[in-house]
Design an enzyme around this catalytic site. Structure first.
Site, PDB file in Angstrom:
ATOM      1  N   ASP A 149      12.375 -16.489  -6.379  1.00 25.97           N
ATOM      2  CA  ASP A 149      13.726 -16.940  -6.278  1.00 25.97           C
ATOM      3  C   ASP A 149      13.807 -18.452  -6.511  1.00 25.97           C
ATOM      4  O   ASP A 149      13.155 -19.156  -6.109  1.00 25.97           O
ATOM      5  CB  ASP A 149      14.311 -16.487  -5.050  1.00 25.97           C
ATOM      6  CG  ASP A 149      15.926 -16.744  -5.125  1.00 25.97           C
ATOM      7  OD1 ASP A 149      16.312 -17.372  -6.011  1.00 25.97           O
ATOM      8  OD2 ASP A 149      16.491 -16.891  -3.873  1.00 25.97           O
ATOM      9  N   ASP A 171      15.935  -6.689  -3.483  1.00 29.33           N
ATOM     10  CA  ASP A 171      15.025  -7.452  -2.556  1.00 29.33           C
ATOM     11  C   ASP A 171      15.801  -7.524  -1.070  1.00 29.33           C
ATOM     12  O   ASP A 171      17.122  -7.921  -1.172  1.00 29.33           O
ATOM     13  CB  ASP A 171      14.452  -8.667  -3.253  1.00 29.33           C
ATOM     14  CG  ASP A 171      15.266  -9.803  -2.990  1.00 29.33           C
ATOM     15  OD1 ASP A 171      15.341 -10.503  -2.002  1.00 29.33           O
ATOM     16  OD2 ASP A 171      16.266  -9.810  -3.848  1.00 29.33           O
ATOM     17  N   CYS A 221       7.112  11.281   7.772  1.00 25.69           N
ATOM     18  CA  CYS A 221       6.747   9.996   7.280  1.00 25.69           C
ATOM     19  C   CYS A 221       5.123  10.120   7.093  1.00 25.69           C
ATOM     20  O   CYS A 221       4.513  10.625   7.902  1.00 25.69           O
ATOM     21  CB  CYS A 221       7.130   8.895   7.778  1.00 25.69           C
ATOM     22  SG  CYS A 221       6.377   7.164   7.096  1.00 25.69           S
ATOM     23  N   CYS A 266       3.207   7.239   6.259  1.00 23.40           N
ATOM     24  CA  CYS A 266       2.706   5.927   6.419  1.00 23.40           C
ATOM     25  C   CYS A 266       1.712   6.059   7.539  1.00 23.40           C
ATOM     26  O   CYS A 266       1.744   6.818   8.425  1.00 23.40           O
ATOM     27  CB  CYS A 266       3.964   4.855   6.712  1.00 23.40           C
ATOM     28  SG  CYS A 266       4.356   4.845   8.742  1.00 23.40           S
ATOM     29  N   CYS A 275       2.939   6.237  11.280  1.00 23.03           N
ATOM     30  CA  CYS A 275       3.666   7.688  11.685  1.00 23.03           C
ATOM     31  C   CYS A 275       2.039   8.436  11.819  1.00 23.03           C
ATOM     32  O   CYS A 275       2.313   9.486  12.629  1.00 23.03           O
ATOM     33  CB  CYS A 275       4.585   8.000  10.751  1.00 23.03           C
ATOM     34  SG  CYS A 275       6.145   7.299  10.901  1.00 23.03           S
ATOM     35  N   HIS A 317       5.725   0.726   8.448  1.00 25.35           N
ATOM     36  CA  HIS A 317       6.468   1.772   8.708  1.00 25.35           C
ATOM     37  C   HIS A 317       7.816   1.515   7.625  1.00 25.35           C
ATOM     38  O   HIS A 317       8.240   2.367   7.008  1.00 25.35           O
ATOM     39  CB  HIS A 317       6.912   2.380   9.995  1.00 25.35           C
ATOM     40  CG  HIS A 317       8.135   3.405   9.973  1.00 25.35           C
ATOM     41  ND1 HIS A 317       7.824   4.687   9.336  1.00 25.35           N
ATOM     42  CD2 HIS A 317       9.386   3.293  10.057  1.00 25.35           C
ATOM     43  CE1 HIS A 317       8.975   5.302   9.467  1.00 25.35           C
ATOM     44  NE2 HIS A 317       9.902   4.615   9.787  1.00 25.35           N
TER      45      HIS A 317
END
Length: 368
Positions: A91, A263, A301, A303, A306, A332
């Site tokens: 940015d 974003d 989930c 991930c 999890c 997560h």
């Protein structure tokens, strides 16, 4: 940089595409995790990759102040400096300047105080581009003036014209051909100003376009309106990026209106305060109800967090103020966002995005 439009949804303006950069290909629509200071808070680059990230965002303003673009350039560029070999977007710093106290915006640029030393710093379009060229990111942003909300139309009009002039100066200042410079559409909540800015930028023929100046307090309904009447003015064969927008409902509404890239700091910021995203809405793991809850954060989930830990364990970590709490929660949340975007892409490919959006939000908002 190259953009390919692969599929358009039958019942909405949602798009499926790819963005090819010097550091790899990005599947769109995509969410970009934010590593403001060239680092994802509480996550290593390997963990960010494992969570499904294809591209990350860093910030020109913060890296200019510390450690400085000269040092990063000497280290071999931002990718090597931070140990990330995928695409990076930087940015330009316009939003950060907007949020600073006591800044002074002139026709030439922005004057503000260094947040560490207190000395005056000046940032203009040419300097913003030069900093980003030294950083070596794949996608760089034009320097713009972010308009506050609410804002009277007279100020918004003057500011929008300034952003258009600054965009031209950024284009003229660019020397590197391996970086894609995106123009940023401003105009506050005024439809005619958004259209005027978009049309002026399109004439300059940027390789991509962003919609800026949203998510500054205007709320979801106005955000939908702004995106809805701005996106149609942007070329179909160029990527469209909605800056700083990050709640799941905001993202899905904007995908429906033709946006490709997003974003926000929300996934990691919320994670550090024990707020976790699930398909049934957000949960706050410091709540005493989770002290004896031996289920994963989200039972569906996949991930790392999890698959290995329970809500009770994370509740304990947050209660004990353990650093691991922020790490596991961030893993997560970032995975949740990137998995949602993967589902969005698949739904567009199958021509059922609106069905997906309706079902997702019905479950998610129920628990919000």
């Amino acid at each position: 940089m190259k953009f390919r439009l692969l599929k358009k949804d039958r019942s909405s303006l949602a798009r499926r595409g790819t963005v090819t950069t010097p550091h790899g290909e990005i599947q769109t629509p995509i969410f970009m995790p934010v590593g403001t200071h060239a680092a994802m808070k509480a996550m290593t680059p390997a963990q960010v990759t494992e969570a499904g990230a294809q591209i990350i965002l860093s910030n020109t303003y913060h890296l200019h102040l510390r450690p400085g673009e000269a040092l990063i350039e000497k280290a071999g560029g931002l990718h090597k400096f931070m140990g990330w070999d995928g695409p990076i977007l930087t940015d330009s710093g316009g939003f950060q300047v907007f949020s600073l106290p006591n800044k002074r915006i002139t026709e030439e640029g922005a004057h503000f105080r260094h947040e560490i030393t207190g000395e005056e710093v000046f940032l203009d379009p040419a300097k913003a581009v030069a900093i980003q060229e030294a950083l070596g990111s794949d996608i760089i942003m034009a320097f713009d003036e972010c308009i506050p909300y609410p804002c009277d139309k007279g100020y918004a009009e003057r500011s929008t014209e300034k952003t258009i002039r600054w965009a031209k100066q950024c284009k003229d200042a660019q020397t590197r051909k391996d970086q894609a410079l995106f123009g940023i559409v401003q105009g506050s909540v005024y439809e005619d100003l958004r259209a005027r800015c978009a049309k002026a930028l399109v004439k300059m023929d940027f390789p991509g376009y962003a919609i800026g100046g949203v998510s500054v307090g205007e709320g979801l309904e106005l955000l939908k309106q702004v995106v809805g009447y701005t996106a149609p003015h942007l070329p179909e064969d160029k990527p469209r990026y909605l800056m700083g927008v990050g709640l799941p409902e905001d993202i899905l509404e904007s995908v429906e209106r033709g946006i490709d890239m997003f974003d926000c700091v929300i996934p990691t910021r919320y994670a550090r305060s024990a707020t976790l995203f699930t398909n049934r809405g957000r949960i706050r793991l410091t709540n005493k109800n989770y002290r004896r809850d031996f289920y994963p954060i989200d039972p569906n989930c996949t991930c790392y967090t999890c698959q290995n830990f329970t809500r009770a364990y994370l509740h304990h970590l947050f209660s004990a103020n353990e650093v691991l709490s922020a790490i596991l929660a961030s893993i997560h949340n970032v995975h949740f966002y990137l998995n949602m975007m993967s589902e969005v892409r698949y739904a567009i490919e199958e021509g059922r995005f609106m069905e997906y959006k309706t079902r997702f939000l019905a479950d998610y908002l129920k628990g919000k």
